[in-house]
Design a protein around this motif. Structure first.
Motif, PDB file in Angstrom:
ATOM      1  N   LEU A 188      46.926  39.416 -89.656  1.00 13.78           N
ATOM      2  CA  LEU A 188      48.002  39.059 -88.724  1.00 13.78           C
ATOM      3  C   LEU A 188      49.339  39.130 -89.447  1.00 13.78           C
ATOM      4  O   LEU A 188      49.483  38.610 -90.555  1.00 13.78           O
ATOM      5  CB  LEU A 188      47.798  37.651 -88.163  1.00 13.78           C
ATOM      6  CG  LEU A 188      46.571  37.437 -87.278  1.00 13.78           C
ATOM      7  CD1 LEU A 188      46.478  35.975 -86.869  1.00 13.78           C
ATOM      8  CD2 LEU A 188      46.618  38.317 -86.033  1.00 13.78           C
ATOM      9  N   HIS A 189      50.315  39.750 -88.806  1.00 18.02           N
ATOM     10  CA  HIS A 189      51.638  39.855 -89.419  1.00 18.02           C
ATOM     11  C   HIS A 189      52.343  38.501 -89.488  1.00 18.02           C
ATOM     12  O   HIS A 189      53.084  38.233 -90.434  1.00 18.02           O
ATOM     13  CB  HIS A 189      52.514  40.826 -88.625  1.00 18.02           C
ATOM     14  CG  HIS A 189      52.094  42.249 -88.717  1.00 18.02           C
ATOM     15  ND1 HIS A 189      52.033  42.926 -89.912  1.00 18.02           N
ATOM     16  CD2 HIS A 189      51.693  43.125 -87.764  1.00 18.02           C
ATOM     17  CE1 HIS A 189      51.634  44.171 -89.690  1.00 18.02           C
ATOM     18  NE2 HIS A 189      51.415  44.311 -88.397  1.00 18.02           N
ATOM     19  N   TYR A 190      52.129  37.670 -88.497  1.00 18.08           N
ATOM     20  CA  TYR A 190      52.898  36.428 -88.426  1.00 18.08           C
ATOM     21  C   TYR A 190      52.171  35.367 -87.627  1.00 18.08           C
ATOM     22  O   TYR A 190      51.251  35.653 -86.874  1.00 18.08           O
ATOM     23  CB  TYR A 190      54.259  36.689 -87.764  1.00 18.08           C
ATOM     24  CG  TYR A 190      54.170  36.745 -86.240  1.00 18.08           C
ATOM     25  CD1 TYR A 190      54.272  35.580 -85.469  1.00 18.08           C
ATOM     26  CD2 TYR A 190      53.948  37.950 -85.570  1.00 18.08           C
ATOM     27  CE1 TYR A 190      54.149  35.616 -84.085  1.00 18.08           C
ATOM     28  CE2 TYR A 190      53.834  37.989 -84.185  1.00 18.08           C
ATOM     29  CZ  TYR A 190      53.935  36.827 -83.449  1.00 18.08           C
ATOM     30  OH  TYR A 190      53.805  36.854 -82.081  1.00 18.08           O
ATOM     31  N   PHE A 191      52.623  34.120 -87.778  1.00 22.85           N
ATOM     32  CA  PHE A 191      52.417  33.056 -86.809  1.00 22.85           C
ATOM     33  C   PHE A 191      53.735  32.292 -86.687  1.00 22.85           C
ATOM     34  O   PHE A 191      54.547  32.260 -87.630  1.00 22.85           O
ATOM     35  CB  PHE A 191      51.297  32.102 -87.216  1.00 22.85           C
ATOM     36  CG  PHE A 191      49.956  32.436 -86.620  1.00 22.85           C
ATOM     37  CD1 PHE A 191      49.839  33.080 -85.404  1.00 22.85           C
ATOM     38  CD2 PHE A 191      48.786  32.073 -87.289  1.00 22.85           C
ATOM     39  CE1 PHE A 191      48.594  33.383 -84.850  1.00 22.85           C
ATOM     40  CE2 PHE A 191      47.540  32.369 -86.747  1.00 22.85           C
ATOM     41  CZ  PHE A 191      47.449  33.026 -85.533  1.00 22.85           C
ATOM     42  N   ARG A 192      53.928  31.686 -85.553  1.00 23.24           N
ATOM     43  CA  ARG A 192      55.159  30.963 -85.261  1.00 23.24           C
ATOM     44  C   ARG A 192      54.972  29.457 -85.405  1.00 23.24           C
ATOM     45  O   ARG A 192      53.884  28.935 -85.197  1.00 23.24           O
ATOM     46  CB  ARG A 192      55.600  31.292 -83.836  1.00 23.24           C
ATOM     47  CG  ARG A 192      56.622  30.319 -83.242  1.00 23.24           C
ATOM     48  CD  ARG A 192      56.749  30.547 -81.747  1.00 23.24           C
ATOM     49  NE  ARG A 192      57.400  29.422 -81.083  1.00 23.24           N
ATOM     50  CZ  ARG A 192      57.512  29.297 -79.769  1.00 23.24           C
ATOM     51  NH1 ARG A 192      57.002  30.228 -78.969  1.00 23.24           N
ATOM     52  NH2 ARG A 192      58.105  28.239 -79.239  1.00 23.24           N
ATOM     53  N   GLY A 229      55.112  24.890 -78.217  1.00 20.47           N
ATOM     54  CA  GLY A 229      55.392  26.304 -77.952  1.00 20.47           C
ATOM     55  C   GLY A 229      54.324  27.262 -78.407  1.00 20.47           C
ATOM     56  O   GLY A 229      54.400  28.460 -78.154  1.00 20.47           O
ATOM     57  N   PHE A 230      53.297  26.782 -79.137  1.00 20.04           N
ATOM     58  CA  PHE A 230      52.189  27.574 -79.645  1.00 20.04           C
ATOM     59  C   PHE A 230      52.644  28.473 -80.804  1.00 20.04           C
ATOM     60  O   PHE A 230      53.709  28.269 -81.360  1.00 20.04           O
ATOM     61  CB  PHE A 230      51.540  28.382 -78.515  1.00 20.04           C
ATOM     62  CG  PHE A 230      50.157  28.898 -78.835  1.00 20.04           C
ATOM     63  CD1 PHE A 230      49.170  28.048 -79.305  1.00 20.04           C
ATOM     64  CD2 PHE A 230      49.846  30.247 -78.675  1.00 20.04           C
ATOM     65  CE1 PHE A 230      47.893  28.522 -79.601  1.00 20.04           C
ATOM     66  CE2 PHE A 230      48.580  30.729 -78.960  1.00 20.04           C
ATOM     67  CZ  PHE A 230      47.609  29.871 -79.428  1.00 20.04           C
ATOM     68  N   VAL A 231      51.813  29.448 -81.181  1.00 18.83           N
ATOM     69  CA  VAL A 231      52.009  30.164 -82.445  1.00 18.83           C
ATOM     70  C   VAL A 231      52.485  31.604 -82.265  1.00 18.83           C
ATOM     71  O   VAL A 231      52.626  32.339 -83.240  1.00 18.83           O
ATOM     72  CB  VAL A 231      50.707  30.172 -83.285  1.00 18.83           C
ATOM     73  CG1 VAL A 231      50.286  28.749 -83.616  1.00 18.83           C
ATOM     74  CG2 VAL A 231      49.587  30.924 -82.573  1.00 18.83           C
ATOM     75  N   LEU A 232      52.737  32.027 -81.026  1.00 16.88           N
ATOM     76  CA  LEU A 232      53.212  33.387 -80.778  1.00 16.88           C
ATOM     77  C   LEU A 232      54.719  33.390 -80.569  1.00 16.88           C
ATOM     78  O   LEU A 232      55.282  32.430 -80.036  1.00 16.88           O
ATOM     79  CB  LEU A 232      52.515  33.982 -79.561  1.00 16.88           C
ATOM     80  CG  LEU A 232      50.982  34.029 -79.636  1.00 16.88           C
ATOM     81  CD1 LEU A 232      50.417  34.612 -78.343  1.00 16.88           C
ATOM     82  CD2 LEU A 232      50.526  34.837 -80.840  1.00 16.88           C
TER      83      LEU A 232
END
Length: 411
Positions: free
Chosen positions: A297-301, A72-75
């Motif tokens: 960056l605020h986040y990664f998934r 699903g990747f990191v976004l």
């Protein structure tokens, strides 16, 4: 945006508008206290788990078997299948065993020894950028836009120079980078076609450069990566195309945000600016605090590969898990007085560069660029002040400024 007295149900940390005025630190604090593993709705349907505490972000980062970057990747937003396949070719979207050999091939190019050898080059690039500002000074004073005139120039020039990209393409690299990270901001986004194809066009250009340098004996980073075998693995042109996108985008966004955001905090606190100006040996520790505070960056998934749990909360296979670095960096159980910008902070295990196997490849290069920049800036200029309101990027991913009008005075 929620207020300090908001309940968890009031909080919306997906909406990009809620990052325009400031980072929603009060909302993050509410989540850490009342719902550290919080199910958040997504406008596309379903939702995702928000992980807001430092220890839980570290746990997810370390456990790459359970929490996949590749699935699903990191976004937080799902990518179309064709774009997802290309994105999974980037290191930040790979899981072991694919991840290891390629990362080691790159990391060998960013050793401390090589970075030390790079310092004169970074300093030369920095002085060239500042030299170009000289004709614009009037009576020893320059009014300019710091983010694009100065902060954005340095990382683009460093990355472009290291990769051996022709200088007339450097501005295009930055444009492709911005479209991939900040298209949620109407001032940055292009038309639909330009935005949609930014990653494809950038990757295609990287592939072209790799093809041209295959088998050659150049000393640029592309030649070094494409022609050297590391642990039995040679980076292919297709692998390099994805690497090119990641290296260029990360190199641009991280350092630009750090330079601009860090300078803004110093402008707000002239006594700290003066302290660093007078004792530049304090810069390394100050830069770590800038990183904690500005967190690019605020986040990664990640995506759960099986049923599991985080902090006692059950997580189902294929659930999205979003690590909020901007929250973890202000966790009061880890950082003393986290809401104070403290350039003397000794214990500073911030997560501005991520953690674990996906720790940012260019972390030490960003530190080097920032230190050299401040050294050269202090040498030339006696003051900097705001002459307009800074404007933040409208994004729930990128934590940065898009405009910062300043007045700089020569020594």
């Amino acid at each position: 945006m929620a207020t300090e007295n908001s309940t968890v149900e009031d909080i919306d940390i997906y909406e990009p508008d809620n990052y325009v005025e400031q980072v929603p630190l009060a909302d993050f604090a509410t989540l850490r206290k009342h719902a550290p593993i919080h199910w958040h709705s997504h406008p596309g349907g379903s939702g995702y788990w928000v992980v807001s505490r430092h220890e839980d972000v570290v746990k997810v980062s370390k456990d790459f078997n359970t929490f996949s970057a590749q699935r699903g990747f990191v976004l937080v937003d799902d990518l179309p299948d064709d774009i997802l396949k290309r994105a999974q070719g980037q290191l930040l979207g790979m899981d072991p065993p694919n991840h290891g050999p390629i990362r080691r091939a790159v990391i060998t190019r960013f050793t401390k020894k090589l970075l030390a050898e790079l310092e004169p080059k970074v300093r030369s690039i920095t002085t060239d950028i500042l030299d170009k500002l000289e004709p614009r000074f009037v009576d020893g004073v320059l009014d300019c836009e710091f983010v694009n005139d100065i902060a954005g120039e340095l990382p683009t020039s460093v990355i472009g120079s290291l990769l051996g990209v022709p200088q007339d393409m450097w501005s295009q690299l930055r444009r492709w980078s911005d479209l991939q990270t900040s298209a949620s901001d109407p001032d940055i986004a292009g038309d639909d076609e330009e935005t949609k194809n930014a990653s494809v066009n950038m990757g295609a250009y990287g592939y072209q450069l790799a093809e041209e340098r295959k088998g050659e004996d150049g000393v640029d980073l592309i030649s070094l990566l494409i022609n050297v075998e590391i642990e039995g693995h040679k980076v292919t042109e297709m692998e390099f195309a994805s690497l090119f996108v990641q290296i260029t985008v990360a190199g641009n966004e991280t350092t630009r945000g750090l330079l601009a955001g860090g300078m803004l905090e110093l402008i707000k606190r002239p006594h700290l600016y003066n302290e660093l100006e007078n004792d530049q040996s304090k810069l390394p520790r100050a830069i770590e605090e800038m990183l904690r505070w500005t967190c690019p960056l605020h986040y990664f998934r990640r995506t759960a590969t099986c049923d599991t749990e985080i902090g006692g909360q059950a997580i189902k296979e294929n659930d999205k898990v979003v690590m909020m670095y901007s929250s973890a960096n202000f966790d009061e159980t880890v950082f003393d007085n986290p809401n104070e910008f403290d350039i003397h902070r000794e214990h500073n295990p911030h997560l501005a560069f991520g953690y674990g196997i996906h720790l940012c490849l260019g972390a030490n290069l960003a530190r080097l660029e920032t230190r050299v920049f401040y050294e050269e800036f202090f040498k030339r200029y006696k003051s900097i002040e705001l002459i307009g309101e800074p404007k933040r990027i409208r994004s729930n991913l990128v934590n940065g400024l898009k405009l910062m009008p300043v007045r700089i005075a020569r020594r």
